[in-house]
Structure formats: C-alpha cells, structure tokens
Scaffold this active site. Structure first.
Site, short mmCIF file in Angstrom:
data_model
loop_
_atom_site.label_atom_id
_atom_site.label_comp_id
_atom_site.label_asym_id
_atom_site.label_seq_id
_atom_site.Cartn_x
_atom_site.Cartn_y
_atom_site.Cartn_z
CE1 TYR A 29 1.31 0.74 4.26
CE2 TYR A 29 0.78 -1.59 4.25
CZ TYR A 29 1.42 -0.50 4.83
OH TYR A 29 2.17 -0.67 5.96
CG ASP A 146 -3.84 -8.53 5.73
OD1 ASP A 146 -3.34 -9.67 5.70
OD2 ASP A 146 -3.20 -7.50 5.45
#
Length: 463
Positions: A29, A146
């Site tokens: 990310y 996650d």
C-alpha cells in the site's frame, strides 16, 4: 486543514504540524512513518498510500480504510486521528495513534532475544483483547481479512499501556445477507493465516476466515513460530496453494466430507483429486505442535478456532465466553504487566524506526532525537501530558459492545467530516469499496453476533 505549501513552496502546511522521526513500516500500500505533533509532542503513525494503479490518483484501499475507520470506535481497534492529502501528487496520508509494539515484534523478541515463552497472562490478555475487538467488528458486519501478528498492535506507555489494537483495514469489507460472492475481490489474508476454504476456492465466505487467522496467531503466541509456514506460489492468480494446504493437513489431518459437508463443493477440492484427495494425512497432531494437553481448555479453544468447517468454527463472541478465559491467570486490560507480584516485567523494545527515510521515501530526514517511549502518549492526540506506565494491574472498565450509528454503515463524503480539511480528492465518491447503504441493513443474525460483552471474566479478581 489544507494542503497549501508553506513559505517558499516548502513542505505542505499540514505537514508542518509534525516533526518526522522516520519510517516504521512498508508494504504494497505504501509507507508508514513515525512523527510527533509539535504542539502536544504526541507520537503519531502516518500511513502514506501509493497512487492508485487505476490512474484516478487516489488509492481505493485508502478510501476503503477511511470509510471504515471513520465509522467505528472501539478500544481494541486502531483510532484514525486525521486524514491529509497532497494535491500536487494526489498522495493520501492517514494519521493514527502510535503503538510502540506489535505482536510480530513481541513474538520475535521472545524467540530471538529472550529464548523463552510468553507468559500465560500476557498470551491470554493479548488474545482476549484481539477477540474483543474482532467481536465488535463482526457484530457490525465487518470482516478484516488480513489478521496477522504485524497487524495486531499493542500500545506502549501511557493510559492505554498494554492495550491491543487491530490495525490495517485495507482489505476489510462489509458483508451482509444475502452474502455477495467475495471471491472477485482476489486473494485475501496473508498465506500463513489463510483459512482452508479460501485456499480451496470458496466463492462465499464469512467472518469465520478471521477466526481461523486468530487461531494461527494464538498458536504462534504459544510456540513463537508460525503454525502453518507454507511456501506461496505467487505466479498463480487463483487462491489454490498446495504447499500451504499440505502444511495444514499435516497438523490437523485430512478434511473429510463427513466433518465438513460443503467441502465437496469447493472448486479446488473437486479439481485437484491427485494432490488433495490422493495424499492422505492420517495422524493429526495439533497438540504436539503447540505443546498443549489435549484435554486442556487452551487446546479446546485453539482446536475450535482451527475447525475445518467454517460453519462450525467458533465465533469471536463464543470464544470470549470460553472456559480458557475464566481460569487463572485471568486476562487483563494491560497485557504487558507482570502477572504475579514480584515478577519482572518484560521490557519490549519499540518497533524499529528507520530515521534515514523522509515522507517521500527517498532522502534522509533531518537529524532528530532518539525515539523515547517515554515521550509517546498512547491515546488521543489531544492528550495533554504523558502518563507514566503502570507497574501493577488496575481495574478494567466494562467493555461493552458498541454499535455503529444507525442501522448500517452509511457512505460519507470526506468534505463533510470534521478535521478532514474539507478535502474530497478528485470529488471521488466515498461509496467505493462498500455496499450501498440500503444493502447494509442487519438482515440476518449470525451465531454469536451482536452479543453484549460485559468485560473481562470475573474482573473483580483481577487488577
């Protein structure tokens, strides 16, 4: 709060309120930095997102994370403090309360430095708080997707010393009834913590995938090493990972349609007869891997988290009521204090900080003072002073199941949110990544969901 440049076209105005310390994390990310607010001298974690690959300039992952975190509030979920944007390159920055520790570093410290197990009180307190936060998320129809040790933070010094925070909501999703197929979202959950239904190509899945990950984390807290260390084949676009399944089957034994009736409907169970069904695993030995007696409450809880059939897998609400948490040592709010009088507390090091990287991820930052956990205020950026760490357990307030406002998680516009600087990057609809509000009504009751949690077991006996 704007994104205008300071005098001479220097740093953005919003950035001038922080003193950058360095980089504390990096992923697909983007980057995570440690900074201090100039006014309060509080430590803040700032997560910078990379630009979207779709070309619209703002990461959908970031928008999804903002949407969820602006709507939820719980002691065991990370707190989003602010959002900033640089219009020059459309980079987005999320500011969070800083946590000095995470489970990955705590486990590694015991494995590599101390060479001894984490004490039972700390394991139990970490797990209970993780489940408490997860119960809140699941009760509000959010799957994290996650969960792994590096995404489970633990606050350092301050009023929230030893409090667990679930972090990184980039893969989190709202789910509702009837369940929409989620397999189109692609591969989710880091492979060592990925549930077997995901590995076998399930087109529908529920919050049970989070509970499998919690079971893997529980085992890792007990043994200081991942339970299922499969080797991921990254070239394949499908979720099937043979080596990971092999590692699971060796520990838990071969799944059967008798114990898991919907197993036969999973795509890769049907399609891979040679490898999956042809190789039999007849000697499950979970207890020997985690060094637990088979009749112990800890083993019973772990085995229920690692149940093959997701419909039978224990829920977070059910796990919180398990006998394991009602036996001494009882779990507490501060997981990092000694469990017995006279016992020495473990001095866990703060997460490593790379002081050579700036917000652009390229050049050196200005010289700064060494990071001192004594300067970190674990809590709101509005905290006025540093609170010394407590050396003895203290009473735990009732931890009730808070619910989000309204019946669902309504979409919002960044410009409408206080403290967001009136910024709506590119006028992007904030409904991306979430179901329309009218689809988000709680129309079905999952087992254990929505149950009120009244706090730590027999809390009067602890602290």
């Amino acid at each position: 709060m704007g994104d205008g440049r300071g005098a001479g076209g220097g740093r953005p105005a919003w950035l001038q309120q922080y003193d950058l310390v360095g980089k504390i994390g990096e992923g697909t990310y983007g980057l995570v930095f440690l900074a201090r607010t100039k006014h309060r001298r509080c430590c803040i974690a700032i997560k910078k997102f990379k630009q979207s690959k779709e070309g619209d300039g703002v990461s959908p992952t970031a928008i999804r994370e903002i949407m969820l975190l602006r709507e939820i509030s719980h002691e065991n979920v990370v707190k989003l403090v602010n959002v900033h944007i640089n219009h020059a390159d459309m980079s987005l920055y999320l500011a969070f309360d800083y946590a000095e520790h995470d489970l990955y570093e705590i486990i590694r410290h015991h494995r590599e430095k101390l060479n001894h197990q984490i004490n039972q009180y700390t394991v139990k307190s970490l797990l209970w708080q993780l489940l408490n936060g997860l119960n809140y998320l699941h009760s509000n129809w959010i799957i994290h997707r996650d969960l792994k040790p590096s995404n489970i933070l633990v606050m350092g010094e301050g009023e929230e010393h030893g409090v667990v925070k679930i972090a990184d909501f980039g893969l989190a999703r709202i789910y509702q009834a009837p369940l929409k197929p989620l397999y189109e979202n692609g591969v989710v959950v880091t492979i060592w913590y990925r549930a077997p239904e995901l590995l076998l190509g399930a087109k529908h899945y529920t919050s049970a995938v989070d509970m499998w990950a919690v079971g893997c984390i529980f085992a890792e807290l007990l043994t200081l090493k991942p339970l299922f260390q499969g080797v991921e084949v990254k070239a394949t676009p499908n979720p099937f990972q043979l080596d990971q399944l092999d590692k699971i089957f060796k520990v838990l034994g071969h799944p059967t349609p008798e114990k898991w009736p919907t197993l036969v409907n999973l795509p890769y169970w049907q399609n891979d007869q040679q490898h999956i069904q042809g190789h039999k695993y007849d000697n499950p030995a979970l207890h020997s891997y985690v060094h637990l007696a088979q009749k112990s409450p800890a083993y019973d809880l772990l085995s229920k988290m690692l149940e093959y059939d997701p419909r039978k897998r224990i829920t977070a609400a059910q796990a919180l009521e398990h006998e394991y948490f009602r036996m001494d040592p009882l779990p507490g709010r501060n997981a990092l204090v000694p469990s017995q009088p006279g016992e020495k507390a473990v001095n866990y090091p703060a997460r490593p900080v790379d002081t050579t990287t700036d917000f652009e991820g390229t050049i050196s930052v200005q010289p700064s003072q060494p990071v001192s956990s004594g300067n970190a205020v674990a809590g709101s950026v509005a905290a006025a002073s540093v609170v010394a760490p407590r050396q003895v357990p203290r009473p735990m307030p009732m931890v009730g199941m808070q619910r989000m406002p309204g019946a669902g998680m309504a979409a919002f516009n960044i410009a409408s949110q206080a403290g967001m600087g009136g910024l709506n990057p590119g006028n992007i609809s904030m409904q991306r990544g979430a179901a329309p509000a009218h689809q988000q009504q709680l129309r079905r009751k999952d087992p254990g969901m929505g149950l009120q949690n009244t706090g730590y077991p027999q809390q009067r006996r602890r602290f």
